[in-house]
Every structure is written in C-alpha cells, then in structure tokens.
Design an enzyme around this catalytic site. Structure first.
Site, PDB file in Angstrom:
ATOM      1  N   ASP A 191     132.951  59.519  12.650  1.00  0.00           N
ATOM      2  CA  ASP A 191     132.599  58.285  13.371  1.00  0.00           C
ATOM      3  C   ASP A 191     133.677  57.877  14.375  1.00  0.00           C
ATOM      4  OD1 ASP A 191     130.152  58.052  12.226  1.00  0.00           O
ATOM      5  OD2 ASP A 191     130.560  56.248  11.069  1.00  0.00           O
ATOM      6  N   ARG A 195     135.964  50.442   4.149  1.00  0.00           N
ATOM      7  CA  ARG A 195     135.782  51.602   5.008  1.00  0.00           C
ATOM      8  C   ARG A 195     136.799  52.698   4.661  1.00  0.00           C
ATOM      9  NH1 ARG A 195     131.842  53.846   8.127  1.00  0.00           N
ATOM     10  NH2 ARG A 195     132.456  54.284  10.267  1.00  0.00           N
ATOM     11  N   GLY A 227     121.143  54.062   8.996  1.00  0.00           N
ATOM     12  CA  GLY A 227     120.610  54.563  10.265  1.00  0.00           C
ATOM     13  C   GLY A 227     121.626  54.759  11.363  1.00  0.00           C
ATOM     14  N   GLY A 228     122.921  54.954  11.008  1.00  0.00           N
ATOM     15  CA  GLY A 228     123.919  55.138  12.051  1.00  0.00           C
ATOM     16  C   GLY A 228     123.879  53.966  13.016  1.00  0.00           C
ATOM     17  N   THR A 267     128.006  54.191   2.238  1.00  0.00           N
ATOM     18  CA  THR A 267     127.642  55.459   2.869  1.00  0.00           C
ATOM     19  C   THR A 267     128.630  56.556   2.515  1.00  0.00           C
ATOM     20  OG1 THR A 267     127.106  56.450   5.027  1.00  0.00           O
ATOM     21  CG2 THR A 267     129.040  55.047   4.972  1.00  0.00           C
ATOM     22  N   GLU A 286     133.194  60.723   7.021  1.00  0.00           N
ATOM     23  CA  GLU A 286     133.166  59.490   7.825  1.00  0.00           C
ATOM     24  C   GLU A 286     134.024  59.567   9.086  1.00  0.00           C
ATOM     25  OE1 GLU A 286     130.758  56.711   7.845  1.00  0.00           O
ATOM     26  OE2 GLU A 286     131.232  57.157   5.766  1.00  0.00           O
ATOM     27  N   THR A 296     123.006  56.833   4.653  1.00  0.00           N
ATOM     28  CA  THR A 296     123.585  55.570   4.186  1.00  0.00           C
ATOM     29  C   THR A 296     122.542  54.816   3.373  1.00  0.00           C
ATOM     30  OG1 THR A 296     124.966  55.381   6.131  1.00  0.00           O
ATOM     31  CG2 THR A 296     124.614  53.369   4.973  1.00  0.00           C
ATOM     32  N   GLU A 356     128.358  58.800   5.140  1.00  0.00           N
ATOM     33  CA  GLU A 356     128.098  59.170   6.528  1.00  0.00           C
ATOM     34  C   GLU A 356     126.906  60.109   6.644  1.00  0.00           C
ATOM     35  OE1 GLU A 356     127.826  58.778   9.766  1.00  0.00           O
ATOM     36  OE2 GLU A 356     128.011  60.870  10.322  1.00  0.00           O
TER      37      GLU A 356
HETATM   38  N1  GLU Z   1     128.689  56.363   9.396  1.00  0.00           N
HETATM   39  C1  GLU Z   1     127.766  55.385   9.831  1.00  0.00           C
HETATM   40  C2  GLU Z   1     128.446  54.059  10.065  1.00  0.00           C
HETATM   41  O1  GLU Z   1     129.420  53.787   9.469  1.00  0.00           O
HETATM   42  C3  GLU Z   1     126.688  55.166   8.870  1.00  0.00           C
HETATM   43  C4  GLU Z   1     125.933  56.402   8.679  1.00  0.00           C
HETATM   44  C5  GLU Z   1     124.483  56.165   8.701  1.00  0.00           C
HETATM   45  O2  GLU Z   1     123.987  55.094   8.554  1.00  0.00           O
HETATM   46  O3  GLU Z   1     123.802  57.146   8.842  1.00  0.00           O
HETATM   47  O4  GLU Z   1     128.010  53.282  10.820  1.00  0.00           O
END
Ligand code: GLU
Length: 608
Positions: free
Chosen positions: A456, A109, A498-499, A432, A453, A414, A434
């Site tokens: 987040d 990360r 997908g966040g 990712t 990132e 991602t 982000e």
């Molecule tokens: N930043 C997100 C995460 O670390 C992922 C971004 C995404 O999947 O769109 O969970």
C-alpha cells in the site's frame, strides 16, 4: 477494481499450471443461514460471515459489551475469512462510548520494518522494480509488522469488560470445530492456488492433499486454535516478544518456499525488535457535518476519514435530495474525484508527513473544490489537487500541479464488522491482511497468513510523495470504519472492504441513505460505482445498466469492476448497523456480494 500493474498470476506460472482436482465429494454440510437484515434490540452484530456474527452475538448475550464482541467477531473472522483478515494483519477500530459520548480510534496499521530501504521494491538482481504481481505481493518484503493483536488488547483495555483470554475462547473453539466451506472460500482458494502452492506451510493448510477445499466440507484449523490458546495464556507478548513473533520473523526473512512454482519470493527484513517496538496509536476520529449529522471516520494513517469527509463537505453544498438520479450521481462522482486527488497529494502516515487534515475537511476548502465541478459536465480525469496552503472559498485558478492518475494497487479484500451493545456503545472495525490471501505465506505451524500491507506504499519511490516508503512508517490505507451521530447520539455504523473503493462505498452508502431516501438495507443492495480520479468510473454491471446512459450524457465513461486477480465484478462487501428511534437496531449485511454477509440482533423484533 483495476490492478493496473497486474500481470495475471497464472500466465507467469505456466510451468506450474497443473490442474489440481477439487476435493472428493464428501458428506456435504451447510453452514448457519446467512441473514442480510436483522431488526431488534439488546445489541447487534453485522459481518460478512454467519459464524463470526454468531460469536459476536454470543458475547453480547453473555453480558459482554461492544468492544468485547467486536474483538471476538474479528477473531472469528480470522478463522472463517482467513484470506481477508487475521492476526497476521492490521486494521482500524472506531468506538463510540455511550457513557462519555466520545468517538475514539485505534490505529492498528502494520508498520514497515526499521531496516527497510527506499529501494526495497527494486530487485537487486536486475535494478528494476519488482513486478507488483507476482513478485511483490507474494513476498517477505511486503509484510508489515502486524497490529491486529495489539489492537484487540488495546480495545479491551480501553473499553472492554472481558479479557483477551475470555474473548478468544469462542474463536479458538470455532477454529477447532471448523466451518463449512462455501463457494466463496473455495473460489478464493482457487484464485490463490498457484501462489499458495509456493509455500510448504500454506499448501499444507489450504491445499490439503494438493486439493481445493470442497464446498460442503468442514475446514478445521487446529494450528490457529493453538495460536489463539497461546494468546489466551500469554497475551500479546507471545507475538510481540515471544515464540510466535520468532516464527513470524523467520517466515518473513526466510519464506518457507516449496521451490516448485518458480515464484521468486523476495525475503523481508523484519526483526524481533520491530515486533517488540510495535505500538498501536490512540486517536480522535475525524468529524464532518453532513445534513445535520456528524460523520466520524478514521484519521491518518488511513485516508478513509479525510477522503470520505472531504467528499461529503463538497456534496453538502448541493441539494442532492432534490435532484434526479443523473444529477445527484454526477455530483457524487465528481466530488469523489476531487477528494481522491487531494488524498494522493497530501495524505500519508502523520508520524512522517504533515497531513493538512483540518484543511482537507474545511468547508471553505470544500467550497473552493466545488468550484471546479461543472454541474452539467464531467471533468477530464485525473483532476488536479487543490491548494491547501491558500484558499478562501472563492473559485481559484489552477494551482499548477500536474494531475496524476495513480495506479490502483490496493486489493479488494479485507473485512468490516459493526457492533452495538445494550448500553448503546458502538464499534465500527475494518481489518485486513491486504491482498486476498495476504502475502500467501502461512506462519508454519501457527495457522494464519501474513499480510502484504506494505504494497500500500506507493510502489515507485518519489521523495515528494506523502506515501513513500520509509522505515517504521505505516502505509496509507483506505479503510473507512465510520460512525454517524445525530445530536451526539449514534445513528449508523458502517464500513466495507474493497481497497480504495472502500472510500467510495462508504460515501455512496451515506449518500444513498441520507440524500436519496433509501433505507439502509436498500442502500446496501444498491448498485455501486467508484470514481477515484481515474479516466473511467469503475462500476458494477447493474449500475452501468441502470445509470450508464444517464451518466454518459454527462461525459462519464463507465467500465465494469473486476481485476486480473479476481473475477468478481463487485464493489465492496459492507456491513452496517442503524440505530433508529427508540433504540431499534437494524443490522444489515450484503445480500449477495462476496456470497452474502450475515447480520444478527440479540432480541429479534418479532419475539419481543
Ligand atoms: N490494504 C487496503 C487498505 O488498507 C485494504 C485492502 C482491501 O480492502 O482490499 O486500504
């Protein structure tokens, strides 16, 4: 997905609203065919992109193992999916070692720079928080110290049989040769056009001649090829201690703006020392028993393993397989809401926050959380978190914590890949930058985008929030690379972008596959819905059409997926490999979402 704080970028950039033409009609090419499902033996790769899957398969065919192929596939995705992933970002790598039977993880990360302040997301000029869009997402201040190159090196050191120099050879060649632009890439560029125009380097790479890349044209990235060559020659030092790192830091601290769009682009504080001090973290996967399987996921700093795991622990208490669609999906949604409430309350970077992981994954805690679910009626959302400090499996009274609906500021990009090799090693890897297009800033002359990132982190600072901004800390992720074992042997690797809907996508895939009797290909294609402890359930149109009336009878309110930034009404873009009896591999990619992914096997079943 909703981006609650979002203001449409275009609306903020009215003076810059100049219609740019698409590229001139060129001799249209087509890329390699996309294969949603491949069945066979000898190894398999699944990703969102056929070129990347091919690169991974080539490594396997040449005798490389799953770790080698995963790194090569990821690096190829950095070429063909540059808006989703690349060496400017980070990710989570989960590995099953067939020789030891262990599932281990690498946390790659991004980290916050050491000089970051709690008020980093407040505009010093106004004293007000930056708007999430456009100021924060397109900024140096949201760029975390990248972890992807260090992840690749660590994965190869621990499990690989090839050097970084070897595995980056094919991706470098791909960057040089180029790939054929498809509608997804064109559309993603268009979605980002206004902010890409804000940077000299990004405009030069992705809006050549001021134009969108034309579908059917070939997109070459010689600068990225040279960057990969540099990493092949000098190794990760080039980034963490060398000239590449110098350029990253310069870009973050002095964003290469064109000055033509009016975007404020607040600079960041990253230093070369932050790069030098970056370390990936080795870890042990989370483990949850579910229907006789062991589900292994990513521990914090990701909330993937704990949130998927907690929801499964809750669902384990119900015989979903014996239920009709409405009952089973109602419980899926309600369990997910509880797990999200607890994720918000308790999960952050474990180097900074005491994360009660064992409690969150405890069957006793799950029993108490299940008590709050009415099998006939949806609870009002948001629901309050459980009390990890005191539980005994009995139905508890309220813990008196004010439930909060958290604005969802994670983006929907991602990328995920899965690999199995001939020895039975398995990789599940999500990476990712982000946002689609990350921070929007290409490192000049280097051919890749930097992440954003740090968005987040919870954007409004609260000293009690486990995900508050802190120097050197990792923002909480939702990435959920997962490997499922039965009797100690792998049966499924899966994950998704997908966040925060990553978590629900992985959870729903597991429920569809192991409770609802679907094949992995059917589970992949099934319409999706996400309940993340919000007033409404986010769902794909096909889900609303099929299950909406049934679930509304339980009191669920369904709202179509999609946000202010991208128009896609889709949830996730998963990739999976199932390992069946006799080692038969079924590699599965999305049939349609995000333009369709691509799966491949070393020896297709037909030609055995
Ligand atoms: N930043 C997100 C995460 O670390 C992922 C971004 C995404 O999947 O769109 O969970």
């Amino acid at each position: 997905m909703r981006r609650l704080a979002a203001v449409p970028v275009l609306a903020l950039l009215a003076p810059a609203l100049v219609a740019l033409p698409a590229g001139p009609p060129a001799a249209a090419e087509t890329g390699p065919p996309k294969v949603p499902t491949a069945v066979g033996t000898g190894g398999a790769v699944s990703s969102v992109d056929p070129e990347a899957t091919r690169v991974g398969l080539a490594v396997l065919r040449a005798g490389g193992n799953a770790a080698d192929a995963a790194v090569a596939t990821a690096a190829a995705l950095g070429v063909t999916e540059p808006y989703s992933a690349g060496i400017g970002g980070g990710g989570y790598f989960v590995h099953y070692d067939a020789s030891t039977g262990r599932v281990a993880t690498i946390d790659g990360r991004e980290t916050a720079p050491m000089a970051i302040e709690p008020d980093a997301f407040v505009d010093p000029a106004t004293g007000e928080p930056y708007r999430f869009t456009p100021e924060l997402v397109t900024s140096g201040v949201s760029v975390g110290v990248p972890g992807t190159v260090a992840t690749w090196q660590r994965a190869l050191d621990r499990w690989g049989s090839r050097s970084l120099k070897q595995v980056l050879g094919r991706p470098a060649a791909l960057a040089r040769r180029g790939f054929v632009v498809d509608e997804t890439f064109r559309q993603q560029t268009e979605d980002n056009r206004e902010r890409f125009r804000a940077f000299t380097s990004t405009k030069a790479l992705f809006l050549r001649g001021g134009r969108l890349p034309a579908v059917g044209s070939r997109f070459r990235n010689p600068a990225l090829a040279r960057t990969y060559d540099l990493l092949r020659d000098a190794g990760p030092r080039a980034l963490y201690r060398g000239a590449l790192g110098r350029d990253v830091v310069r870009t973050v601290r002095r964003p290469p703006t064109t000055g033509s769009t009016g975007l404020p682009v607040p600079p960041g504080s990253m230093t070369r020392r932050d790069l030098r001090d970056y370390r990936v973290r080795d870890g042990v996967a989370t483990r949850t028993s579910y229907r006789g399987l062991d589900v292994h996921g990513m521990p914090p700093s990701s909330s993937g393993g704990s949130t998927v795991g907690e929801a499964l622990e809750i669902l384990e208490r119900y015989d979903l397989a014996a239920m009709d669609d409405a009952q089973a999906l109602h419980l899926y949604l309600e369990a997910s809401a509880r797990a999200f409430a607890d994720r918000t309350a308790y999960v952050g970077d474990p180097a900074y926050v005491d994360v009660p992981l064992a409690d969150l994954l405890s069957p006793t805690f799950a029993a108490e959380r299940a008590c709050t679910i009415d099998p006939t009626r949806a609870a009002e959302k948001p629901v309050e978190p459980g009390d990890v400090s005191s539980y005994d499996g009995e139905c508890a009274t309220s813990v008196g914590v004010e439930p909060v609906e958290v604005p969802d500021t994670e983006n929907v990009e991602t990328t995920h890949l899965a690999v199995v090799d001939r020895w039975g090693d398995v990789v599940s890897y999500t990476l990712t930058i982000e946002q689609t297009g990350g921070s929007g800033m290409v490192v000049p002359g280097r051919g890749f985008l930097l992440n954003n990132e740090l968005t987040d982190f919870t954007t409004e600072y609260d000293a009690a929030d486990p995900n508050r901004i802190q120097p050197g800390k990792r923002p909480r992720s939702s990435m959920s690379p997962t490997i499922v074992l039965r009797d100690g042997r792998p049966v499924l690797a899966l994950g998704s972008p997908g966040g925060s809907t990553i978590i629900t996508t992985v959870l729903q895939l597991l429920v569809e596959r192991f409770d609802r009797g679907r094949s992995i290909a059917e589970a992949m294609a099934a319409p999706r819905a996400a309940q993340r402890n919000t007033a409404t359930v986010t769902a794909e149109p096909a889900f609303i059409e099929t299950y909406g009336p049934l679930l509304e009878a339980y009191g669920h309110e369904l709202a179509p997926a999609g946000d202010a930034f991208t128009s896609a009404a889709e949830i996730g873009a998963a990739a999976a490999i199932e390992i069946g009896p006799g080692g038969l591999l079924t590699a599965v990619a999305e049939p349609t979402r995000r333009g369709g992914g691509s799966a491949g096997v070393v020896r297709p079943r037909e030609s055995r």
